[in-house]
Every structure is written in structure tokens, then in C-alpha cells.
Design a protein around this motif. Structure first.
Motif, mmCIF file in Angstrom:
data_model
loop_
_atom_site.group_PDB
_atom_site.id
_atom_site.type_symbol
_atom_site.label_atom_id
_atom_site.label_comp_id
_atom_site.label_asym_id
_atom_site.label_seq_id
_atom_site.Cartn_x
_atom_site.Cartn_y
_atom_site.Cartn_z
ATOM 1 N N HIS A 123 0.813 -1.210 0.000
ATOM 2 C CA HIS A 123 0.000 0.000 0.000
ATOM 3 C C HIS A 123 0.853 1.269 0.000
ATOM 4 C CE1 HIS A 123 -3.917 -2.230 1.182
ATOM 5 N NE2 HIS A 123 -3.233 -2.838 0.242
ATOM 6 N N ILE A 124 2.032 1.191 0.595
ATOM 7 C CA ILE A 124 2.953 2.327 0.477
ATOM 8 C C ILE A 124 3.380 2.481 -0.981
ATOM 9 C CG2 ILE A 124 5.316 3.067 1.004
ATOM 10 C CD1 ILE A 124 4.807 2.087 3.865
ATOM 11 N N ASN A 125 3.698 1.374 -1.628
ATOM 12 C CA ASN A 125 4.056 1.432 -3.048
ATOM 13 C C ASN A 125 2.908 1.983 -3.880
ATOM 14 O OD1 ASN A 125 6.778 0.346 -4.073
ATOM 15 N ND2 ASN A 125 6.280 -1.048 -2.397
ATOM 16 N N SER A 126 1.696 1.570 -3.563
ATOM 17 C CA SER A 126 0.531 2.054 -4.306
ATOM 18 C C SER A 126 0.345 3.558 -4.128
ATOM 19 C CB SER A 126 -0.727 1.314 -3.854
ATOM 20 O OG SER A 126 -1.838 1.777 -4.595
ATOM 21 N N PHE A 127 0.501 4.039 -2.909
ATOM 22 C CA PHE A 127 0.366 5.468 -2.635
ATOM 23 C C PHE A 127 1.413 6.258 -3.421
ATOM 24 C CE2 PHE A 127 1.260 9.125 0.316
ATOM 25 C CZ PHE A 127 0.084 9.816 0.059
ATOM 26 N N ILE A 128 2.629 5.753 -3.457
ATOM 27 C CA ILE A 128 3.692 6.424 -4.221
ATOM 28 C C ILE A 128 3.365 6.416 -5.710
ATOM 29 C CG2 ILE A 128 6.116 6.211 -4.933
ATOM 30 C CD1 ILE A 128 6.644 5.315 -1.969
ATOM 31 N N ARG A 129 2.849 5.313 -6.217
ATOM 32 C CA ARG A 129 2.470 5.240 -7.638
ATOM 33 C C ARG A 129 1.374 6.252 -7.963
ATOM 34 N NH1 ARG A 129 2.687 -1.407 -8.093
ATOM 35 N NH2 ARG A 129 4.963 -1.504 -7.985
ATOM 36 N N LEU A 130 0.427 6.413 -7.057
ATOM 37 C CA LEU A 130 -0.620 7.416 -7.227
ATOM 38 C C LEU A 130 0.000 8.805 -7.355
ATOM 39 C CD1 LEU A 130 -3.665 8.445 -6.927
ATOM 40 C CD2 LEU A 130 -3.156 8.550 -4.485
ATOM 41 N N LYS A 131 0.907 9.120 -6.448
ATOM 42 C CA LYS A 131 1.529 10.448 -6.458
ATOM 43 C C LYS A 131 2.390 10.653 -7.708
ATOM 44 C CE LYS A 131 2.104 12.595 -2.583
ATOM 45 N NZ LYS A 131 2.511 13.068 -1.254
ATOM 46 N N LEU A 132 3.073 9.607 -8.137
ATOM 47 C CA LEU A 132 3.851 9.714 -9.372
ATOM 48 C C LEU A 132 2.927 10.019 -10.556
ATOM 49 C CD1 LEU A 132 6.367 6.751 -8.935
ATOM 50 C CD2 LEU A 132 6.952 9.192 -9.050
ATOM 51 N N ALA A 133 1.812 9.299 -10.635
ATOM 52 C CA ALA A 133 0.875 9.513 -11.749
ATOM 53 C C ALA A 133 0.286 10.920 -11.718
ATOM 54 C CB ALA A 133 -0.234 8.467 -11.715
#
Length: 178
Positions: A73-83
């Protein structure tokens, strides 16, 4: 579906919804917001022996699942912010199975992971609530799948991910009579 497949995918394999309306988005955001408390209530009274029990033969222990959720979920949150901040960025995949075998996932108490999940989900839900429909159309590229994911679809995947691992632990507790 075999018993093993039922234990691996207790809510079924992920199926991408065809249309995710605003009402559904609101429901998804509520799942993200409420998941840490729901997970805490599910695991808070488990002993170390119970936390070290695999949810199925050959599967991760409850402890590994909780740590995996924190990592994922940390990785997912970072991916959201990158997008949201870059034009269709290519994300960095990671070997979740190898991460789950590292000592912090195998032997540490689950409280640090639960704190990570709580904080990540608080920020994740707060950010999701601010997004416009246009922002939910933003994408990132996943090189392992050679696919672009829009944020609306990616949120649906992570709601499934919450429910998927929650069901692993819930079913184990029922099976063991905990």
C-alpha cells in the motif's frame, strides 16, 4: 474452484470493473479510509503463534500478510503520487514474494506495519478525496504487465487487494476457531 484456489482467492481473482462511476469511487475511498481500523479489529487479539500461522498451506503467515499490506500500500500510494505529478511515469516493480521473506516481514511485531498502514491510508484517502475526474484519468505504466493503469482502475484494484487479504485472515480465523 479447488480448495487451494478458494484459499488463494477467497473473494475471487481480480476482475477489472467496466465502468467506475463517481458513486463507486466514493465507496472505494471509504474502503481505503476504513481499512486500517477494520484490519486492526481483525488481528488485534492474535497471539504470536497465531500471527505465525500461514493462511493456507504454502502461503504467507498472518504476520507476513500484514507486512505485505504495508509494503504494497505504500508502493501504491507512491504510484498514485507519481501519476499525479508526472506524465504516465513508468513505475518500479518489486518482488513482493521476496520482500515477504525478509526478516522485517517474517519476525517483527505487526504494530509497526499497522502504524504504517494507518498513516498511509489516512494520507491516501485524504488525497483521493481531493481528486477531480480528470485527475482520476491520469496514468502510470507498469513494465511487468506492459500496461498503463488509470487511477480510477488502480483504486479498484487496491480495494480488491484490501478485501482479498482481509478475507485470507478472516477465513483462517474461522477455520481455526479463533
Amino acid at each position: 474452484m479447488s480448495d487451494l484456489e478458494q484459499k488463494r482467492f477467497p473473494i475471487g481473482e481480480y476482475q477489472q470493473p467496466e465502468n467506475i462511476c463517481d458513486i463507486k469511487l466514493d465507496e472505494y475511498i471509504k474502503v481505503i479510509k476504513n481499512f486500517p481500523e477494520k484490519l486492526k479489529n481483525l488481528i488485534e487479539n492474535l497471539s504470536d503463534d497465531q500471527l505465525d500461522t500461514p493462511y493456507r498451506e504454502g502461503g504467507w503467515t498472518v504476520r507476513q500478510l500484514v507486512n505485505h499490506i504495508a509494503d504494497s500500500h505504500i508502493n501504491s500510494f507512491i504510484r498514485l503520487k507519481l501519476a499525479l505529478t508526472e506524465d504516465n511515469p513508468t513505475i518500479r516493480p518489486y518482488d513482493e514474494a521476496k520482500w515477504a521473506e525478509l526478516q522485517d516481514s517474517v519476525s517483527m511485531p505487526v504494530k509497526p506495519a499497522m502504524r504504517m498502514i494507518k498513516g498511509t491510508h489516512q494520507r491516501w484517502a485524504a488525497l483521493l478525496k481531493t481528486l477531480t475526474n480528470k485527475q482520476f484519468e491520469r496514468t502510470f505504466h507498469h513494465p511487468e504487465h506492459n500496461q498503463n493503469y488509470d487511477l480510477r482502475s488502480y483504486l479498484a484494484l487496491y480495494v480488491w487487494h484490501c478485501n482479498h487479504h482481509f478475507a485470507h485472515i478472516e477465513n483462517l480465523k474461522k477455520e481455526k476457531g479463533w
